[in-house]
Design a protein around this motif. Structure first.
Motif, PDB file in Angstrom:
ATOM      1  N   GLN A 128       0.809  -1.217   0.000  1.00  0.00           N
ATOM      2  CA  GLN A 128       0.000   0.000   0.000  1.00  0.00           C
ATOM      3  C   GLN A 128       0.841   1.266   0.000  1.00  0.00           C
ATOM      4  O   GLN A 128       0.324   2.364  -0.195  1.00  0.00           O
ATOM      5  CB  GLN A 128      -0.952   0.002   1.203  1.00  0.00           C
ATOM      6  N   PHE A 129       2.160   1.122   0.232  1.00  0.00           N
ATOM      7  CA  PHE A 129       3.101   2.234   0.081  1.00  0.00           C
ATOM      8  C   PHE A 129       4.442   1.644  -0.342  1.00  0.00           C
ATOM      9  O   PHE A 129       4.644   0.427  -0.254  1.00  0.00           O
ATOM     10  CB  PHE A 129       3.243   3.073   1.356  1.00  0.00           C
ATOM     11  N   PRO A 130       5.369   2.475  -0.840  1.00  0.00           N
ATOM     12  CA  PRO A 130       6.632   1.954  -1.376  1.00  0.00           C
ATOM     13  C   PRO A 130       7.402   1.112  -0.357  1.00  0.00           C
ATOM     14  O   PRO A 130       7.655   1.546   0.764  1.00  0.00           O
ATOM     15  CB  PRO A 130       7.409   3.232  -1.724  1.00  0.00           C
ATOM     16  N   MET A 131       7.759  -0.084  -0.753  1.00  0.00           N
ATOM     17  CA  MET A 131       8.591  -0.969   0.060  1.00  0.00           C
ATOM     18  C   MET A 131       9.171  -2.046  -0.839  1.00  0.00           C
ATOM     19  O   MET A 131       8.619  -2.348  -1.902  1.00  0.00           O
ATOM     20  CB  MET A 131       7.796  -1.606   1.209  1.00  0.00           C
ATOM     21  N   GLN A 132      10.286  -2.592  -0.439  1.00  0.00           N
ATOM     22  CA  GLN A 132      10.904  -3.669  -1.209  1.00  0.00           C
ATOM     23  C   GLN A 132      10.053  -4.927  -1.095  1.00  0.00           C
ATOM     24  O   GLN A 132       9.547  -5.256  -0.025  1.00  0.00           O
ATOM     25  CB  GLN A 132      12.305  -3.952  -0.679  1.00  0.00           C
ATOM     26  N   LEU A 133       9.901  -5.640  -2.200  1.00  0.00           N
ATOM     27  CA  LEU A 133       9.153  -6.891  -2.195  1.00  0.00           C
ATOM     28  C   LEU A 133      10.112  -8.048  -2.436  1.00  0.00           C
ATOM     29  O   LEU A 133      10.891  -8.035  -3.388  1.00  0.00           O
ATOM     30  CB  LEU A 133       8.068  -6.883  -3.280  1.00  0.00           C
ATOM     31  N   VAL A 134      10.053  -9.040  -1.558  1.00  0.00           N
ATOM     32  CA  VAL A 134      10.900 -10.225  -1.668  1.00  0.00           C
ATOM     33  C   VAL A 134       9.990 -11.447  -1.784  1.00  0.00           C
ATOM     34  O   VAL A 134       9.175 -11.713  -0.894  1.00  0.00           O
ATOM     35  CB  VAL A 134      11.817 -10.384  -0.439  1.00  0.00           C
ATOM     36  N   LEU A 135      10.097 -12.165  -2.888  1.00  0.00           N
ATOM     37  CA  LEU A 135       9.298 -13.364  -3.109  1.00  0.00           C
ATOM     38  C   LEU A 135      10.153 -14.584  -2.818  1.00  0.00           C
ATOM     39  O   LEU A 135      11.229 -14.751  -3.387  1.00  0.00           O
ATOM     40  CB  LEU A 135       8.788 -13.412  -4.552  1.00  0.00           C
ATOM     41  N   LEU A 136       9.666 -15.452  -1.933  1.00  0.00           N
ATOM     42  CA  LEU A 136      10.396 -16.655  -1.560  1.00  0.00           C
ATOM     43  C   LEU A 136       9.685 -17.896  -2.078  1.00  0.00           C
ATOM     44  O   LEU A 136       8.456 -17.970  -2.060  1.00  0.00           O
ATOM     45  CB  LEU A 136      10.511 -16.763  -0.028  1.00  0.00           C
ATOM     46  N   MET A 137      10.472 -18.865  -2.536  1.00  0.00           N
ATOM     47  CA  MET A 137       9.920 -20.149  -2.962  1.00  0.00           C
ATOM     48  C   MET A 137      11.084 -21.120  -3.114  1.00  0.00           C
ATOM     49  O   MET A 137      12.252 -20.720  -3.122  1.00  0.00           O
ATOM     50  CB  MET A 137       9.152 -20.020  -4.287  1.00  0.00           C
ATOM     51  N   ALA A 138      10.752 -22.396  -3.240  1.00  0.00           N
ATOM     52  CA  ALA A 138      11.809 -23.398  -3.396  1.00  0.00           C
ATOM     53  C   ALA A 138      12.214 -23.542  -4.862  1.00  0.00           C
ATOM     54  O   ALA A 138      13.389 -23.554  -5.188  1.00  0.00           O
ATOM     55  CB  ALA A 138      11.356 -24.744  -2.831  1.00  0.00           C
TER      56      ALA A 138
END
Length: 254
Positions: A128-138
């Motif tokens: 909802q506001f600027p922030m780093q996005l980190v996607l985790l998966m195997a």
């Protein structure tokens, strides 16, 4: 990751440090906060257990009270992350302690479950506001990365961290949504097609959501039917198939 110059897609095998990707920034940058979005209930329980064992301070979002501003590691389920109260409490929290990083665990589930799980739709709106996005998966096939980036609204500049895996033939079969009355026929079509390339040592597993679907699918094919209440023990399930044929099982989600 600590420099927060871009978003990150991290593909790491189980036990290879995905947890530390989240914990270290929270421990090092105590003046900012990390939000962890978890798409499954058991993941909330699992993260809670691990963080307690490591004595890492954390809080789990509860819609009955505001977020605590003295704890900078926040767990929230994907379902509750859609609530207006969550967005309100996170905004109030951000005014005191900046939430600069959002982590989405098991992000590949958004590609597999979007059509029947409302909480995994429009996931690009989670920030909802600027922030780093980190996607985790195997694991994530190269061919599916573009679709994943599009789903989360990531630019092509997002960094991919990929660990080498021994699954060269892994792939997701991406198809247009089908009507519910045709799902069984389409599932059978895929199984029949894939079986043509199997050997006697290969096994397959088809997951279904409801018991009635597993019963019908099993009756229409030669597929064994397994349920969470089946009397077959784990050792028997793990036994190799009969040499005369490659077997497939239908497993219900219960």
């Amino acid at each position: 990751m600590l420099e927060q110059e871009t978003n990150i897609i991290a593909m790491l095998k189980t036990g290879e440090g995905k947890l530390m990707v989240v914990i270290l920034p929270a421990l090092i940058e105590t003046d900012t906060a990390v939000v962890i979005v978890l798409p499954l209930k058991f993941l909330v329980t699992n993260w809670k257990k691990k963080l307690k064992a490591m004595e890492v301070p954390f809080q789990i979002y509860n819609d009955s009270r505001p977020l605590l501003t003295n704890i900078n590691l926040i767990l929230v389920s994907a379902d509750k992350a859609r609530f207006k109260t969550w967005r309100q409490y996170l905004t109030e929290f951000n005014e005191v302690l900046l939430a600069t990083r959002m982590v989405f665990d098991e992000a590949h589930l958004t590609l597999l479950s979007e059509e029947f799980r409302v909480s995994l739709q429009d996931v690009h709106k989670l920030r909802q506001f600027p922030m780093q996005l980190v996607l985790l998966m195997a694991i994530m096939p190269h061919s599916s990365i573009l679709a994943l980036k599009h789903m989360f609204g990531l630019l092509s500049t997002a960094i991919e961290i990929r660990e080498l895996i021994n699954c060269p033939k892994l792939e997701y079969i991406m198809r247009q949504p089908a009507q519910s009355n045709t799902l069984e026929s389409k599932a059978i079509q895929i199984v029949v097609q894939e079986r043509q390339q199997w050997t006697s040592e290969d096994r397959g597993l088809v997951f279904v959501t409801y018991m009635k679907n597993s019963k019908s699918l099993s009756e229409r094919t030669t597929i064994d039917r397994l349920t969470g209440r089946s009397t077959m023990d784990r050792r028997t399930r793990a036994m190799p198939p009969e040499p005369s044929t490659a077997r497939t099982g239908v497993q219900e989600r219960v």
